[in-house]
Scaffold this motif. Sequence first.
Motif, mmCIF file in Angstrom:
data_model
loop_
_atom_site.group_PDB
_atom_site.id
_atom_site.type_symbol
_atom_site.label_atom_id
_atom_site.label_comp_id
_atom_site.label_asym_id
_atom_site.label_seq_id
_atom_site.Cartn_x
_atom_site.Cartn_y
_atom_site.Cartn_z
ATOM 1 N N LEU A 76 -36.214 -4.133 -14.860
ATOM 2 C CA LEU A 76 -37.079 -4.821 -13.901
ATOM 3 C C LEU A 76 -38.507 -5.034 -14.395
ATOM 4 C CD1 LEU A 76 -35.856 -3.075 -10.631
ATOM 5 C CD2 LEU A 76 -35.279 -5.356 -11.459
ATOM 6 N N GLY A 79 -37.584 -6.685 -18.513
ATOM 7 C CA GLY A 79 -36.670 -7.825 -18.490
ATOM 8 C C GLY A 79 -37.042 -8.871 -17.450
ATOM 9 N N ALA A 80 -37.264 -8.444 -16.222
ATOM 10 C CA ALA A 80 -37.567 -9.391 -15.138
ATOM 11 C C ALA A 80 -39.068 -9.613 -14.954
ATOM 12 C CB ALA A 80 -36.951 -8.894 -13.833
ATOM 13 N N ASP A 81 -39.881 -8.896 -15.712
ATOM 14 C CA ASP A 81 -41.339 -9.043 -15.682
ATOM 15 C C ASP A 81 -41.915 -8.853 -14.273
ATOM 16 O OD1 ASP A 81 -43.740 -9.398 -17.065
ATOM 17 O OD2 ASP A 81 -43.807 -11.528 -16.575
ATOM 18 N N LEU A 82 -41.416 -7.828 -13.556
ATOM 19 C CA LEU A 82 -41.878 -7.574 -12.200
ATOM 20 C C LEU A 82 -43.054 -6.597 -12.127
ATOM 21 C CD1 LEU A 82 -38.514 -7.368 -10.233
ATOM 22 C CD2 LEU A 82 -40.152 -9.243 -10.295
ATOM 23 N N GLY A 86 -41.512 -3.920 -9.870
ATOM 24 C CA GLY A 86 -40.246 -3.523 -10.486
ATOM 25 C C GLY A 86 -40.121 -2.018 -10.587
#
Length: 115
Positions: A76, A79-82, A86
Amino acid sequence: LIILCQPLLDVMGTGVTGPDANAYATSFLLIRALAAPAVLSISAATGILRGYLDTKTSLYVLAAANIVNFGLDVILILGADLGPTGAAIATTSAEWLSALAFFGVLAGKLPSADG
């Protein structure tokens, strides 16, 4: 926590650090507040298991929760740049999974470390 979110963050000084930091902190606090029942349940479950002289089960469940948390953090945050959101999602998810595992052990649906 949800009602007093902004006043608490103001006391901690997030308003001084800028709107971006305040937004990150608000998001983090609101998501982490959702884990409060899970944290209380985990604490109670570890106490119950300690009363049964079973500390291994708590160790295994919490170790697994930390592995899940780390994996979700990588997915998160990186990878998801939250970012901090995240991290909050990962930790909250791992804590709820841990609480469910403890409920399963205490209900006899999942085996304890001692069998």
